[in-house]
Each structure stands twice: as structure tokens, then as C-alpha cells.
Design an enzyme around this catalytic site. Structure first.
Site, PDB file in Angstrom:
ATOM      1  N   THR A  64       1.002  -0.989   0.144  1.00  0.00           N
ATOM      2  CA  THR A  64      -0.567  -0.150   0.235  1.00  0.00           C
ATOM      3  C   THR A  64       1.285   1.368   0.005  1.00  0.00           C
ATOM      4  O   THR A  64       1.995   1.479  -0.406  1.00  0.00           O
ATOM      5  CB  THR A  64      -0.876  -0.427   1.151  1.00  0.00           C
ATOM      6  OG1 THR A  64      -1.570   1.320   0.727  1.00  0.00           O
ATOM      7  CG2 THR A  64      -0.337   0.074   2.229  1.00  0.00           C
ATOM      8  N   LYS A  68       4.167   1.546  -4.137  1.00  0.00           N
ATOM      9  CA  LYS A  68       3.204   0.357  -4.938  1.00  0.00           C
ATOM     10  C   LYS A  68       4.501   1.478  -5.913  1.00  0.00           C
ATOM     11  O   LYS A  68       4.289  -0.423  -6.672  1.00  0.00           O
ATOM     12  CB  LYS A  68       2.089   1.416  -5.135  1.00  0.00           C
ATOM     13  CG  LYS A  68       0.947   0.553  -4.131  1.00  0.00           C
ATOM     14  CD  LYS A  68      -0.955   1.291  -4.483  1.00  0.00           C
ATOM     15  CE  LYS A  68      -1.848  -0.036  -3.573  1.00  0.00           C
ATOM     16  NZ  LYS A  68      -2.796   0.736  -4.135  1.00  0.00           N
ATOM     17  N   ASN A  93      -0.408  -4.329  -6.261  1.00  0.00           N
ATOM     18  CA  ASN A  93      -0.381  -4.248  -5.303  1.00  0.00           C
ATOM     19  C   ASN A  93      -0.225  -5.334  -4.650  1.00  0.00           C
ATOM     20  O   ASN A  93      -0.407  -5.454  -3.170  1.00  0.00           O
ATOM     21  CB  ASN A  93      -1.690  -4.031  -5.027  1.00  0.00           C
ATOM     22  CG  ASN A  93      -2.991  -4.733  -5.418  1.00  0.00           C
ATOM     23  OD1 ASN A  93      -2.648  -6.039  -5.909  1.00  0.00           O
ATOM     24  ND2 ASN A  93      -4.191  -4.790  -5.162  1.00  0.00           N
ATOM     25  N   ASP A 108      -6.073  -4.211  -8.436  1.00  0.00           N
ATOM     26  CA  ASP A 108      -7.805  -3.351  -7.950  1.00  0.00           C
ATOM     27  C   ASP A 108      -8.410  -3.622  -8.575  1.00  0.00           C
ATOM     28  O   ASP A 108      -9.262  -3.300  -9.309  1.00  0.00           O
ATOM     29  CB  ASP A 108      -6.188  -2.561  -8.125  1.00  0.00           C
ATOM     30  CG  ASP A 108      -6.293  -2.202  -6.820  1.00  0.00           C
ATOM     31  OD1 ASP A 108      -6.575  -2.048  -5.569  1.00  0.00           O
ATOM     32  OD2 ASP A 108      -5.211  -1.474  -5.973  1.00  0.00           O
ATOM     33  N   GLY A 132      -9.607  11.368 -10.489  1.00  0.00           N
ATOM     34  CA  GLY A 132      -8.404  11.240  -9.578  1.00  0.00           C
ATOM     35  C   GLY A 132      -7.615  10.153 -10.757  1.00  0.00           C
ATOM     36  O   GLY A 132      -8.226   9.689 -12.061  1.00  0.00           O
TER      37      GLY A 132
HETATM   38  P1  NAP Z   1      -3.265   8.072  -5.130  1.00  0.00           P
HETATM   39  O1  NAP Z   1      -1.938   6.724  -5.809  1.00  0.00           O
HETATM   40  O2  NAP Z   1      -2.045   8.652  -4.183  1.00  0.00           O
HETATM   41  O3  NAP Z   1      -3.727   9.100  -5.880  1.00  0.00           O
HETATM   42  C1  NAP Z   1      -4.919   9.789  -5.521  1.00  0.00           C
HETATM   43  C2  NAP Z   1      -5.436  10.232  -7.092  1.00  0.00           C
HETATM   44  O4  NAP Z   1      -5.969  11.416  -6.871  1.00  0.00           O
HETATM   45  C3  NAP Z   1      -4.226  11.054  -7.409  1.00  0.00           C
HETATM   46  O5  NAP Z   1      -5.257  11.248  -8.524  1.00  0.00           O
HETATM   47  C4  NAP Z   1      -4.862  13.321  -6.817  1.00  0.00           C
HETATM   48  O6  NAP Z   1      -4.398  13.866  -7.343  1.00  0.00           O
HETATM   49  C5  NAP Z   1      -6.034  12.675  -5.963  1.00  0.00           C
HETATM   50  N1  NAP Z   1      -6.188  13.286  -4.793  1.00  0.00           N
HETATM   51  C6  NAP Z   1      -5.402  13.168  -3.884  1.00  0.00           C
HETATM   52  N2  NAP Z   1      -5.953  13.455  -2.583  1.00  0.00           N
HETATM   53  C7  NAP Z   1      -7.095  14.488  -3.095  1.00  0.00           C
HETATM   54  C8  NAP Z   1      -8.241  15.509  -2.167  1.00  0.00           C
HETATM   55  N3  NAP Z   1      -8.131  15.262  -1.448  1.00  0.00           N
HETATM   56  N4  NAP Z   1      -9.255  15.899  -3.316  1.00  0.00           N
HETATM   57  C9  NAP Z   1      -8.994  15.648  -4.915  1.00  0.00           C
HETATM   58  N5  NAP Z   1      -8.256  14.572  -4.698  1.00  0.00           N
HETATM   59  C10 NAP Z   1      -7.317  14.225  -4.491  1.00  0.00           C
HETATM   60  O7  NAP Z   1      -3.332   6.939  -4.483  1.00  0.00           O
HETATM   61  P2  NAP Z   1      -4.287   5.457  -4.713  1.00  0.00           P
HETATM   62  O8  NAP Z   1      -3.989   4.876  -4.729  1.00  0.00           O
HETATM   63  O9  NAP Z   1      -4.763   5.818  -6.769  1.00  0.00           O
HETATM   64  O10 NAP Z   1      -6.302   5.703  -4.085  1.00  0.00           O
HETATM   65  C11 NAP Z   1      -7.262   6.702  -4.665  1.00  0.00           C
HETATM   66  C12 NAP Z   1      -7.818   6.441  -2.864  1.00  0.00           C
HETATM   67  O11 NAP Z   1      -8.814   5.309  -3.597  1.00  0.00           O
HETATM   68  C13 NAP Z   1      -7.919   6.074  -1.759  1.00  0.00           C
HETATM   69  O12 NAP Z   1      -9.222   6.855  -1.182  1.00  0.00           O
HETATM   70  C14 NAP Z   1      -7.535   4.726  -1.329  1.00  0.00           C
HETATM   71  O13 NAP Z   1      -7.790   4.417  -0.388  1.00  0.00           O
HETATM   72  C15 NAP Z   1      -8.732   4.561  -2.466  1.00  0.00           C
HETATM   73  N6  NAP Z   1      -8.596   2.564  -2.866  1.00  0.00           N
HETATM   74  C16 NAP Z   1      -9.319   2.314  -2.963  1.00  0.00           C
HETATM   75  C17 NAP Z   1      -9.329   0.331  -2.243  1.00  0.00           C
HETATM   76  C18 NAP Z   1     -10.610  -0.363  -2.410  1.00  0.00           C
HETATM   77  O14 NAP Z   1     -10.312  -1.369  -2.652  1.00  0.00           O
HETATM   78  N7  NAP Z   1     -11.730   0.537  -2.176  1.00  0.00           N
HETATM   79  C19 NAP Z   1      -8.244   0.543  -3.876  1.00  0.00           C
HETATM   80  C20 NAP Z   1      -7.177   1.232  -3.640  1.00  0.00           C
HETATM   81  C21 NAP Z   1      -7.014   2.045  -3.188  1.00  0.00           C
HETATM   82  P3  NAP Z   1      -2.939  14.804  -7.882  1.00  0.00           P
HETATM   83  O15 NAP Z   1      -1.995  13.184  -7.950  1.00  0.00           O
HETATM   84  O16 NAP Z   1      -3.243  15.943  -8.558  1.00  0.00           O
HETATM   85  O17 NAP Z   1      -2.356  14.960  -6.406  1.00  0.00           O
END
Ligand code: NAP
Length: 291
Positions: A64, A68, A93, A108, A132
Site C-alpha cells: 500500500t 506501490k 498491490n 485492483d 482521480g
Molecule cells: P494515489 O495514487 O495517491 O492517487 C490519489 C489521486 O487522488 C490523485 O489523482 C490525486 O491527485 C488525487 N487526490 C489526492 N487527494 C485528493 C483530495 N483531497 N481531493 C481530490 N483529489 C485528491 O492513491 P490511490 O492508491 O490511487 O488511491 C486513491 C483512493 O482510492 C484512496 O482513498 C484509496 O484508499 C482508495 N482505494 C480503495 C481501494 C479499494 O479497494 N476500495 C483500492 C485502492 C485504492 P493529484 O495527482 O492531482 O495530486
């Protein structure tokens, strides 16, 4: 019952919020396997040492934030490997360890896809809005591309460059199955009303992150699918608005259980379908205890 003792876990920094130990402990029990699933909180500067000394002692582990990408790169070093989907999405992952060698996977995509087709099996030529452009969004873009179901995908991210990068990567992914993707700067310009599927793949709405600031909530309509990856809380502002508008809602815990069950199958060969109910039940109990 097998005599093997499964040593599984999750590496990230910081940890302590992960629901994976809860799910995988339930899965081990449901599968009748002996083993453990532990948290490995490892700071970025200590990751190389951990990969060299601790990772080889495990049968497998999840990865995580914030490791990653670094671990995906490690999977590309000599002796290690990556499966086709994690290469396509560029994100890992799940790691399988065998004889000191690592193979990287990304569950994922599967975890996202299975609940989607369960709720909307007949959707075709979807107009998608993806909020995102991080690791999770990349896996989603890859699975939608592979399945060839999207007519068009608009990608929005806080920083336009992130959305543009993902769109560019999606173009490369979709050499054989084209998914026209475009990066959007201003959500106000997106015809949200015409989107079939709206996906939140940002942490917005998560505890401590504030609620969804997306100016889409007032433009939701019955018949749309709203899929929020955030699972803590399960009922985010976006989810509540979508329920009120009569949308089909998919909450983040469904994907969480799906990606977890797919990882468990990769490690143990126990079919994901066999442990998924136990994983979901463990999550339901967790959320019920919090409400
Ligand atoms: P990540 O690689 O850090 O990417 C985050 C994305 O969200 C980027 O596009 C970032 O934009 C944007 N962002 C960050 N903070 C934000 C905010 N406060 N408001 C609006 N946009 C924001 O993270 P990730 O691994 O893709 O995960 C994203 C979300 O999905 C997390 O909440 C994670 O817990 C969730 N998730 C859930 C699962 C599940 O199984 N349910 C699996 C994977 C991830 P910038 O690039 O412009 O900074």
C-alpha cells in the site's frame, strides 16, 4: 487441513488503519488454512532493507501507499517478475514470494470490475467519468480498456498534469481496444448528466480528508452508477448524494473485499469466491461496530 503455515502481510507507511488484516484473517479461517496476516509498517528509507531481509521470509504480501511504485520497480529487477495486468497498469498491490524471488500482481482491476458487473451486468458503451489519476485510477483505466466497454472516459484530477498523464498512458494501453480518453480541468464543463458511470478514485470523502468537493453531486440522476473507492467511511458525501438521486451505488468496501479475495487466490490457490463471503462479513461487522 494443510500443514503449511502461511506468512502473509501488508507493507506500507504509516499503517494501523488497514482493514486487510481483518479480511485476510477471516479468509484464512474460511479456507481452513493455518497462518497469519501481519502489518509491516516500513518507512520509505527502510524499504530496501526490508525487501532484502524480511520480504523473503513471507509467502506473499500486499503493498500500500507509499510503496506501490517502488515495489513495482523492484519487481522489474533481475530475478523478479510482474504479471501482464500489473505491467499494463504500471501498479503492483500483491507480491508472491518464492525462493527469495518476487512476482508482482495487481488485483485492483479485478476487485473493481467484479462488483461493477454484478450491479450493472448489461452496461455497454459506457460514458465514464473517472475522478482521480493515481494508482487505483490507473488500474481502473486498464481494466476498462481491456474489457473494451467504455465509449468515452473523462479523467479529472486535482492537477491537470496527472489526468493528462493517465490519458496518455490509457492511449498506449488501448492500442488494440480503443477507449477515447480526455483529461478535464474543470468538472463544470463535463456533462455529468450524460455519464453512465462516475468513479471516485481519490481519497476525497475519506475520514480526515474532508467530504467530496466534487461539483457533480447536484447533477446526479437515476440510472447512473456511482462507484466510490473510499471505504472509511462507507457512506461518503458522494455516496449519500448518489443514493438520494436514485443512482446505483457501489461502495469502496466491495472493491476492497474483491481485490483482497483475488490476492488471497494468487497466494494460496483457494478460489476467491470461496473466501469472499467471509471477507465481506468481517468488513460488515467492522462497519456495524463503528456505526
Ligand atoms: P494515489 O495514487 O495517491 O492517487 C490519489 C489521486 O487522488 C490523485 O489523482 C490525486 O491527485 C488525487 N487526490 C489526492 N487527494 C485528493 C483530495 N483531497 N481531493 C481530490 N483529489 C485528491 O492513491 P490511490 O492508491 O490511487 O488511491 C486513491 C483512493 O482510492 C484512496 O482513498 C484509496 O484508499 C482508495 N482505494 C480503495 C481501494 C479499494 O479497494 N476500495 C483500492 C485502492 C485504492 P493529484 O495527482 O492531482 O495530486
Amino acid at each position: 487441513m494443510s500443514s503449511k503455515y502461511w506468512k502473509l502481510g501488508i507493507v506500507g507507511w504509516p499503517l494501523g488503519y488497514s482493514l486487510s488484516p481483518l479480511m485476510h484473517t477471516a479468509a484464512l479461517k474460511a479456507a481452513g488454512l493455518e497462518g497469519e496476516y501481519k502489518e509491516y509498517p516500513v518507512k520509505p528509507e527502510e524499504l530496501d532493507h526490508w525487501l532484502e531481509t524480511e520480504a523473503p521470509k513471507l509467502d506473499g504480501f500486499n503493498v500500500t501507499m507509499p510503496h506501490k511504485q517502488e515495489i513495482a520497480a523492484w519487481c522489474r529487477t533481475e530475478g523478479n517478475s510482474q504479471d501482464a495486468f500489473s505491467v499494463l497498469s504500471g501498479v503492483v498491490n500483491t507480491i508472491v514470494m518464492k525462493g527469495g524471488r518476487a512476482s508482482g500482481h495487481n488485483t485492483d482491476g479485478d476487485g473493481f470490475w467484479t462488483p461493477l458487473v454484478k450491479h450493472k451486468p448489461l452496461l455497454i458503451k459506457w460514458q465514464v467519468l473517472l475522478l482521480g489519476a493515481g494508482g487505483a485510477a490507473r488500474a481502473i483505466a486498464a481494466v476498462l480498456t481491456l474489457r473494451g466497454v467504455a465509449r468515452e472516459m473523462a479523467v479529472w484530477s486535482r492537477r491537470l498534469e496527472s489526468a493528462e498523464r493517465l490519458v496518455e498512458e490509457t492511449r498506449k494501453m488501448s492500442r488494440n481496444a480503443s477507449v477515447p480518453a480526455l483529461a478535464v480541468k474543470d468538472l463544470g464543463s463535463v456533462p455529468v448528466e450524460k455519464c453512465d458511470v462516475i468513479i471516485n478514485a481519490t481519497p476525497s470523502g475519506m475520514e480526515g480528508e474532508g467530504d467530496a468537493p466534487f461539483p457533480v453531486t447536484s447533477r446526479l440522476r437515476r440510472g447512473q452508477v456511482v462507484y466510490d473507492l473510499v471505504y472509511e467511511p462507507r457512506e461518503t458525501g458522494l455516496v449519500l448524494a448518489a443514493r438520494k438521486a436514485g443512482c446505483t451505488v457501489i461502495t469502496g468496501d466491495e472493491m476492497l473485499a474483491g481485490q483482497g479475495a483475488a490476492a488471497f487466490e494468487i497466494w494460496t490457490r483457494v478460489p476467491a469466491g470461496k473466501v469472499l463471503p467471509a471477507m465481506k462479513k468481517a468488513l460488515d461487522e467492522h462497519f456495524a461496530a463503528r456505526s
